[in-house]
Design a protein around this motif. Structure first.
Motif, short mmCIF file in Angstrom:
data_model
loop_
_atom_site.label_atom_id
_atom_site.label_comp_id
_atom_site.label_asym_id
_atom_site.label_seq_id
_atom_site.Cartn_x
_atom_site.Cartn_y
_atom_site.Cartn_z
N ASN A 6 0.83 -1.20 0.00
CA ASN A 6 0.00 0.00 0.00
C ASN A 6 0.86 1.26 0.00
O ASN A 6 0.56 2.23 -0.69
N PHE A 7 1.93 1.24 0.78
CA PHE A 7 2.84 2.38 0.79
C PHE A 7 3.49 2.56 -0.58
O PHE A 7 3.66 3.69 -1.06
N GLU A 8 3.86 1.45 -1.20
CA GLU A 8 4.50 1.53 -2.50
C GLU A 8 3.56 2.10 -3.55
O GLU A 8 3.96 2.90 -4.40
N LYS A 9 2.30 1.70 -3.50
CA LYS A 9 1.32 2.25 -4.43
C LYS A 9 1.17 3.75 -4.27
O LYS A 9 0.94 4.48 -5.23
N LYS A 10 1.28 4.21 -3.03
CA LYS A 10 1.04 5.62 -2.74
C LYS A 10 2.29 6.48 -2.96
O LYS A 10 2.19 7.59 -3.50
N PHE A 11 3.46 5.96 -2.56
CA PHE A 11 4.67 6.77 -2.61
C PHE A 11 5.70 6.27 -3.62
O PHE A 11 6.76 6.89 -3.75
N GLY A 12 5.41 5.16 -4.30
CA GLY A 12 6.39 4.60 -5.23
C GLY A 12 6.79 5.54 -6.34
O GLY A 12 7.92 5.50 -6.83
N LYS A 13 5.89 6.43 -6.73
CA LYS A 13 6.19 7.36 -7.82
C LYS A 13 7.27 8.37 -7.44
O LYS A 13 7.85 9.02 -8.31
N TYR A 14 7.52 8.52 -6.15
CA TYR A 14 8.55 9.46 -5.70
C TYR A 14 9.92 8.80 -5.55
O TYR A 14 10.88 9.47 -5.18
N ALA A 15 10.01 7.51 -5.80
CA ALA A 15 11.28 6.80 -5.63
C ALA A 15 12.31 7.33 -6.63
O ALA A 15 11.98 7.71 -7.75
N ILE A 16 13.56 7.35 -6.19
CA ILE A 16 14.66 7.89 -6.99
C ILE A 16 15.37 6.75 -7.69
O ILE A 16 15.87 5.82 -7.04
N SER A 17 15.41 6.79 -9.00
CA SER A 17 16.10 5.74 -9.78
C SER A 17 17.61 5.94 -9.70
O SER A 17 18.12 7.06 -9.55
N ASN A 18 18.33 4.83 -9.82
CA ASN A 18 19.79 4.83 -9.86
C ASN A 18 20.39 5.53 -8.64
O ASN A 18 21.30 6.37 -8.75
N LEU A 19 19.90 5.18 -7.47
CA LEU A 19 20.33 5.83 -6.24
C LEU A 19 21.80 5.55 -5.93
O LEU A 19 22.48 6.39 -5.34
N SER A 20 22.30 4.40 -6.34
CA SER A 20 23.71 4.08 -6.09
C SER A 20 24.62 5.04 -6.84
O SER A 20 25.66 5.48 -6.30
N MET A 21 24.27 5.38 -8.07
CA MET A 21 25.07 6.33 -8.83
C MET A 21 25.04 7.71 -8.18
O MET A 21 26.07 8.40 -8.12
N ILE A 76 37.95 1.04 -7.36
CA ILE A 76 37.44 -0.31 -7.63
C ILE A 76 36.31 -0.65 -6.67
O ILE A 76 35.28 -1.22 -7.07
N MET A 77 36.46 -0.30 -5.39
CA MET A 77 35.42 -0.58 -4.41
C MET A 77 34.14 0.18 -4.71
O MET A 77 33.03 -0.35 -4.58
N LEU A 78 34.26 1.44 -5.13
CA LEU A 78 33.07 2.23 -5.47
C LEU A 78 32.35 1.63 -6.67
O LEU A 78 31.11 1.59 -6.69
N LEU A 79 33.10 1.17 -7.66
CA LEU A 79 32.48 0.52 -8.81
C LEU A 79 31.79 -0.78 -8.40
O LEU A 79 30.71 -1.11 -8.89
N PHE A 80 32.42 -1.50 -7.47
CA PHE A 80 31.82 -2.74 -6.97
C PHE A 80 30.50 -2.45 -6.26
O PHE A 80 29.48 -3.12 -6.50
N TYR A 81 30.50 -1.44 -5.39
CA TYR A 81 29.27 -1.09 -4.68
C TYR A 81 28.20 -0.56 -5.62
O TYR A 81 27.00 -0.77 -5.40
N TYR A 82 28.62 0.12 -6.69
CA TYR A 82 27.64 0.56 -7.68
C TYR A 82 26.98 -0.63 -8.36
O TYR A 82 25.76 -0.66 -8.55
N ASN A 83 27.78 -1.63 -8.71
CA ASN A 83 27.25 -2.81 -9.39
C ASN A 83 26.28 -3.59 -8.51
O ASN A 83 25.20 -3.99 -8.95
N ILE A 84 26.66 -3.82 -7.24
CA ILE A 84 25.78 -4.61 -6.38
C ILE A 84 24.54 -3.80 -6.01
O ILE A 84 23.44 -4.36 -5.86
N GLY A 85 24.69 -2.49 -5.84
CA GLY A 85 23.52 -1.66 -5.55
C GLY A 85 22.54 -1.63 -6.70
O GLY A 85 21.32 -1.71 -6.50
N THR A 86 23.07 -1.56 -7.92
CA THR A 86 22.21 -1.57 -9.10
C THR A 86 21.51 -2.92 -9.25
O THR A 86 20.33 -2.97 -9.63
#
Length: 283
Positions: A6-21, A76-86
């Motif tokens: 229910n929360f996702e239906k209501k607030f999902g439109k405000y979610a930020i894409s590609n948050l790891s980047m 390298i670590m930042l790229l790794f965290y970007y990949n797993i976060g994505t």
């Protein structure tokens, strides 16, 4: 799960894409500031004492504090965290990944104020300003990033990574090892502030694991099948502009197809170029 839906239906439109980047770009900004004027970073840390005395910007700027000095290993670590976060964002969905990562940051902020309250209760206000500034360096995104890795290990336990770029190891064993190290640090390696930092920054993982442990494990094949299923759903649920009344082809099947309505048919019947002149007119 029902409430979350229910929360996702209501607030999902405000979610930020590609948050790891976005998080990595915040680190890049932090490194730039560090190169220009490293002392200025002290005005951006998560200092609860300073926040209560008007420096509200620290509630947000602490996110740009670089996790370590800039070197090839850090990149390298930042790229790794970007990949797993994505990967987590694609698997869980943008909204749930937002909730997980942002709740880890929120719990970290709350943890800093918990420490301030305990410290004031134990020692009073003497030296609290200076101590709070020093401790603020510990309240960073380090353990929040660790929670991302632990969530990845719990979601994809059978995925292999190359340890030291040479040794293939299943990520679940690295997750268990990191968990043991964190437990040791919490119990023996640090004092009160270390325990509060670890507990607050990893609380999002504890909640995630306890509420989702029965259905979080996914293999790469399962992830691929899930992505293909979503693509099929989107493709099948898409409303097309044109559809041949004879063969059922649409512009999705062949973008070069031309469609026309037949003026001799009784009703709105549309035909592709292959059946426009060969069909039986509807009377």
């Amino acid at each position: 799960m029902e409430k979350m839906s229910n929360f996702e239906k209501k607030f999902g439109k405000y979610a930020i894409s590609n948050l790891s980047m976005i998080l990595i770009l915040c680190y890049v900004l932090g490194y730039v500031i560090q190169l220009i004027n490293a002392d200025f970073l002290l005005y951006l840390t998560l200092d609860p004492y300073a926040i209560l005395h008007g420096q509200i910007w620290r509630l947000f700027t602490w996110i740009i504090m670089p996790p370590s000095s800039l070197n090839p290993f850090t990149i390298i670590m930042l790229l790794f965290y970007y990949n797993i976060g994505t990967s987590l964002e694609h698997t869980w969905g943008v909204y749930r990944y937002n909730v997980y990562l942002l709740s880890g940051m929120l719990f970290t902020i709350l943890g800093s104020f918990v420490w301030l309250g305990i410290q004031f209760f134990l020692t009073g206000s003497a030296g609290l300003k200076e101590t709070s500034l020093i401790v603020s360096l510990l309240f960073s995104t380090y353990y929040v990033n660790m929670s991302i890795f632990l969530a990845f290990a719990a979601t994809f336990p059978e995925v292999q990574v190359l340890l030291m770029f040479l040794i293939p190891v299943k990520v679940k064993w690295l997750g268990i090892l990191d968990g043991l190290v964190l437990l040791y640090d919490f119990l023996f390696a640090g004092g009160l502030v270390t325990r509060i930092v670890i507990a607050s920054s990893l609380l999002n993982f504890v909640i995630f694991f306890l509420t989702s442990r029965s259905h979080i494990h996914m293999t790469p094949k399962q992830m691929k099948r899930r992505a293909e299923f979503r693509q099929d759903i989107r493709r099948n649920s898409r409303v097309t502009k044109h559809k041949c009344a004879i063969c059922g082809q649409t512009e999705d099947d062949d973008p070069n197809l031309e469609f026309r309505f037949c003026s001799k048919c009784n009703g709105n019947y549309e035909y592709c170029q292959q059946h426009l002149f060969s069909h039986t007119h509807v009377k």
